[in-house]
Design a protein around this motif. Sequence first.
Motif, PDB file in Angstrom:
ATOM      1  N   ILE A 144      34.404  11.389   3.895  1.00  0.00           N
ATOM      2  CA  ILE A 144      34.578   9.939   4.039  1.00  0.00           C
ATOM      3  C   ILE A 144      35.903   9.637   4.738  1.00  0.00           C
ATOM      4  N   GLU A 145      36.968  10.336   4.364  1.00  0.00           N
ATOM      5  CA  GLU A 145      38.260  10.131   5.008  1.00  0.00           C
ATOM      6  C   GLU A 145      38.209  10.488   6.494  1.00  0.00           C
ATOM      7  N   ALA A 146      37.517  11.572   6.839  1.00  0.00           N
ATOM      8  CA  ALA A 146      37.390  11.973   8.243  1.00  0.00           C
ATOM      9  C   ALA A 146      36.606  10.928   9.035  1.00  0.00           C
ATOM     10  N   GLU A 147      35.529  10.398   8.427  1.00  0.00           N
ATOM     11  CA  GLU A 147      34.744   9.356   9.094  1.00  0.00           C
ATOM     12  C   GLU A 147      35.583   8.093   9.311  1.00  0.00           C
ATOM     13  N   ALA A 148      36.351   7.705   8.313  1.00  0.00           N
ATOM     14  CA  ALA A 148      37.202   6.511   8.431  1.00  0.00           C
ATOM     15  C   ALA A 148      38.252   6.708   9.521  1.00  0.00           C
ATOM     16  N   GLN A 149      38.845   7.884   9.587  1.00  0.00           N
ATOM     17  CA  GLN A 149      39.838   8.159  10.624  1.00  0.00           C
ATOM     18  C   GLN A 149      39.211   8.146  12.003  1.00  0.00           C
ATOM     19  N   ALA A 150      38.004   8.677  12.128  1.00  0.00           N
ATOM     20  CA  ALA A 150      37.307   8.672  13.420  1.00  0.00           C
ATOM     21  C   ALA A 150      37.046   7.242  13.870  1.00  0.00           C
ATOM     22  N   ILE A 151      36.652   6.375  12.953  1.00  0.00           N
ATOM     23  CA  ILE A 151      36.405   4.963  13.288  1.00  0.00           C
ATOM     24  C   ILE A 151      37.709   4.296  13.707  1.00  0.00           C
ATOM     25  N   LYS A 152      38.799   4.539  12.975  1.00  0.00           N
ATOM     26  CA  LYS A 152      40.104   3.973  13.343  1.00  0.00           C
ATOM     27  C   LYS A 152      40.523   4.444  14.722  1.00  0.00           C
ATOM     28  N   ASP A 153      40.355   5.720  14.996  1.00  0.00           N
ATOM     29  CA  ASP A 153      40.725   6.266  16.307  1.00  0.00           C
ATOM     30  C   ASP A 153      39.889   5.639  17.430  1.00  0.00           C
ATOM     31  N   TYR A 154      38.618   5.438  17.144  1.00  0.00           N
ATOM     32  CA  TYR A 154      37.721   4.845  18.141  1.00  0.00           C
ATOM     33  C   TYR A 154      38.140   3.398  18.430  1.00  0.00           C
ATOM     34  N   ILE A 155      38.430   2.663  17.381  1.00  0.00           N
ATOM     35  CA  ILE A 155      38.834   1.250  17.549  1.00  0.00           C
ATOM     36  C   ILE A 155      40.168   1.172  18.299  1.00  0.00           C
ATOM     37  N   ALA A 156      41.075   2.065  18.009  1.00  0.00           N
ATOM     38  CA  ALA A 156      42.398   2.058  18.652  1.00  0.00           C
ATOM     39  C   ALA A 156      42.304   2.339  20.154  1.00  0.00           C
ATOM     40  N   THR A 157      41.290   3.075  20.572  1.00  0.00           N
ATOM     41  CA  THR A 157      41.160   3.421  21.999  1.00  0.00           C
ATOM     42  C   THR A 157      40.201   2.508  22.742  1.00  0.00           C
ATOM     43  N   ALA A 158      39.537   1.622  22.018  1.00  0.00           N
ATOM     44  CA  ALA A 158      38.555   0.734  22.662  1.00  0.00           C
ATOM     45  C   ALA A 158      39.198  -0.453  23.325  1.00  0.00           C
TER      46      ALA A 158
END
Length: 143
Positions: A129-143
Amino acid sequence: MSVHRILSTKGRNVVTIGPQRTLGEAARMLAEHRIGALLVVDGVRPVSGIVSERDIVRAVAEQGPAALEAPVSRFMTEKVVTCTTRTAVNDLMEAMTNGKFRHVPVVEDGALVGIVSIGDVVKNRLAEIEAEAQAIKDYIATA
């Protein structure tokens, strides 16, 4: 995600006890190793039973301190659900929830290769769950 991943992180060490050892010895081993269950092995089958803290508490509640001198085989659970390293963690969580047990031995090709506790499963799921949340944060930060 499979049981293999959990074992690769936590290791494959399993603490076992013979069926003729006493319940008192089992209690001391649980305390010494800071674990909640011991696998009972008889040298014939990979797992002949499991004895947990709950089993010891029930035995002492029903029979008093004398239960601690009785053999583990008298109080162990004989019908033990096992899994393999290929078992999906979600399937394992479902089996543990439905069966109301907290430890599952891992058996592969007729040999005991590990044990997975509910704590191991929860820890694994939280990491996912933590890895998924970090992936979403990273995606939003680069969008």
